[in-house]
Structure formats: C-alpha cells, structure tokens
Scaffold this active site. Structure first.
Site, PDB file in Angstrom:
ATOM      1  CB  SER A 145     -18.558  26.462 -32.175  1.00  0.00           C
ATOM      2  OG  SER A 145     -17.699  25.981 -30.878  1.00  0.00           O
ATOM      3  CE1 TYR A 158     -12.976  27.299 -34.813  1.00  0.00           C
ATOM      4  CE2 TYR A 158     -13.972  27.227 -32.740  1.00  0.00           C
ATOM      5  CZ  TYR A 158     -13.775  26.603 -33.971  1.00  0.00           C
ATOM      6  OH  TYR A 158     -14.665  25.348 -34.392  1.00  0.00           O
TER       7      TYR A 158
END
Length: 242
Positions: A145, A158
């Site tokens: 990401s 995350y």
C-alpha cells in the site's frame, strides 16, 4: 477482443472474491490465464466462481482457504496446483482494513490485520517460494500500500503491516531472483481503483516486472527503485504530498 498474453499461465489468488483479488482474477482471465481463487467463505467462493465463469466462459477453480492457517494455506495451493495442472503465479491479495484509530482499535482487530495482512503474506510467499524454486520459475505478487511507504495517522497498525510487506518484498526480490523466482510488491495509492491495481498486477506478470510497483489513484503505475529514502520521496511527490 483483448490479446491472450497469459494463455496457459496458472494463477492462484487469495482474497479472490472481493476487491483487488476479484478484479485481479477478472484481469488474469481476460489475459487468457487459468485461475484459482480462495476465500474462507465457501458460499461466497461458489457464488463468485460462478459469476467469473459466466463473464468469461472459463473454468475458474474456487477453493476455501483460511490464509491465517498455514496448513490450510498449503492445502489451498496444493489443490489449486492439482486442479490447474501446475502453478506459475501466486497473488497474496487477502486483506483486512483498519477498524479504527490506533487508540480505539481493539487488540483482536489489530491482530486480525497482522494475521491476514502480514503473517499470511509471509506464509504465502514462503509456500510459493519453495514450490517455485523447486520448479525453477514462478512469480509471487504481494499487495502492499502507499501507506506501507509513507504511513497514515488514522491507520497505524494497517500501515505497519504494509510497511512490513514492502520490506518483505524488497528482501525476497533480491534473494530469490537468482533462483528464477520473480517477486513483485504492488503499492496502491490512497482510495485505490481495484481495476487499475489489477491491471498493474497483470502487467507485472506479463512483463516479469519485479520489485515495488506504485499505483497512484490516477491508475498510472511504474516500477520504483527499491531504496527506502527514494521510495518515500517518490510516493510523496506522486501523491501530491510535496
């Protein structure tokens, strides 16, 4: 009609019933690949497999898998390999998003992200890597990401899992290349377009692109130099943060 550039390529995808995983399955099928998808919900696997088959007239393999259980993950790859007649690509696309801020997120919610987004990617990369080294070729694709390069104040755990996936991919890319195994880490930007991310995944396999591949929200993607300082600068510039 799109060219079948990956005809005969056998692909296993975790998280294949939703989001990036499902779009990757569609993109691989459009390129002529043979696909097996996995998800922990058998009913969802059956429904999405039937949907993919209707769209492409293909014989998609749908299998249950709990990526947080190494034994079941191994069974998924074994069954996919048997049903497809081999494996050339493994895409670790299963993902659990943030459930809140760092201080409000429960320990169980944090653990689910760590188990799915990091431990499962390590497990899948190892299982695929062993198999691919033995056969002398193969491609591992992991989903990182943009916040695995920069970070997000609202998604600390995350971010941590995706930072680790980027680091894992850099190490594996350098360590497995001589064994004939390609390792790509896809880093979608904020609020990514799953179709654009899927296109980047297929492009990596078609052109054997290794290393970190950035996919900003515009959908344009490029291979980034695997240097941490350069990566941070690149991501900030591409995402309009500088």
């Amino acid at each position: 009609m799109p060219k079948k550039t990956l005809a005969g390529t056998r692909v296993a995808i975790t998280g294949g019933t939703y989001g990036i995983g499902k779009e990757a399955a569609l993109a691989f099928l459009a390129a002529g690949a043979e696909v097996a998808i996995g998800d922990p919900d058998p009913g969802k696997v059956r429904a999405i497999t039937a949907q993919l088959n209707r769209i492409h007239g293909a014989d998609v393999v749908g299998l249950p898998v709990d990526v947080t259980d190494s034994g079941r993950f191994a069974e998924f790859l074994e069954h996919a390999e048997r049903r497809l007649g081999g494996l050339d690509v493994v895409v670790n696309a299963a993902d659990v998003g943030p459930a809140g801020t760092f201080l409000t997120e429960s320990q169980d919610e944090s653990d689910r992200q760590i188990d799915c987004n990091l431990r499962a990617v390590i497990t899948g990369s190892r299982l695929a890597g062993i198999r691919f080294v033995e056969q002398g070729h193969g491609h591992i694709v992991n989903i990182g990401s943009a916040i695995g390069v920069t970070a997000s104040l609202g998604a600390a755990v995350y971010s941590a899992t995706k930072h680790a996936v980027v680091g894992l991919g850099t190490a594996l890319h350098r360590g497995l290349a001589e064994e004939g195994v390609i390792v790509s880490t896809i880093a979608p930007g904020y609020a990514p377009d799953p179709e654009a991310v899927a296109d980047a995944i297929v492009d990596c396999v078609e052109h054997q692109r290794a290393g970190l591949v950035v996919v900003p929200p515009t959908g344009w993607f490029r291979t980034a130099v695997p240097d941490p300082v350069q990566l941070r600068h690149t991501m900030r510039r591409m995402l309009g943060m500088v």
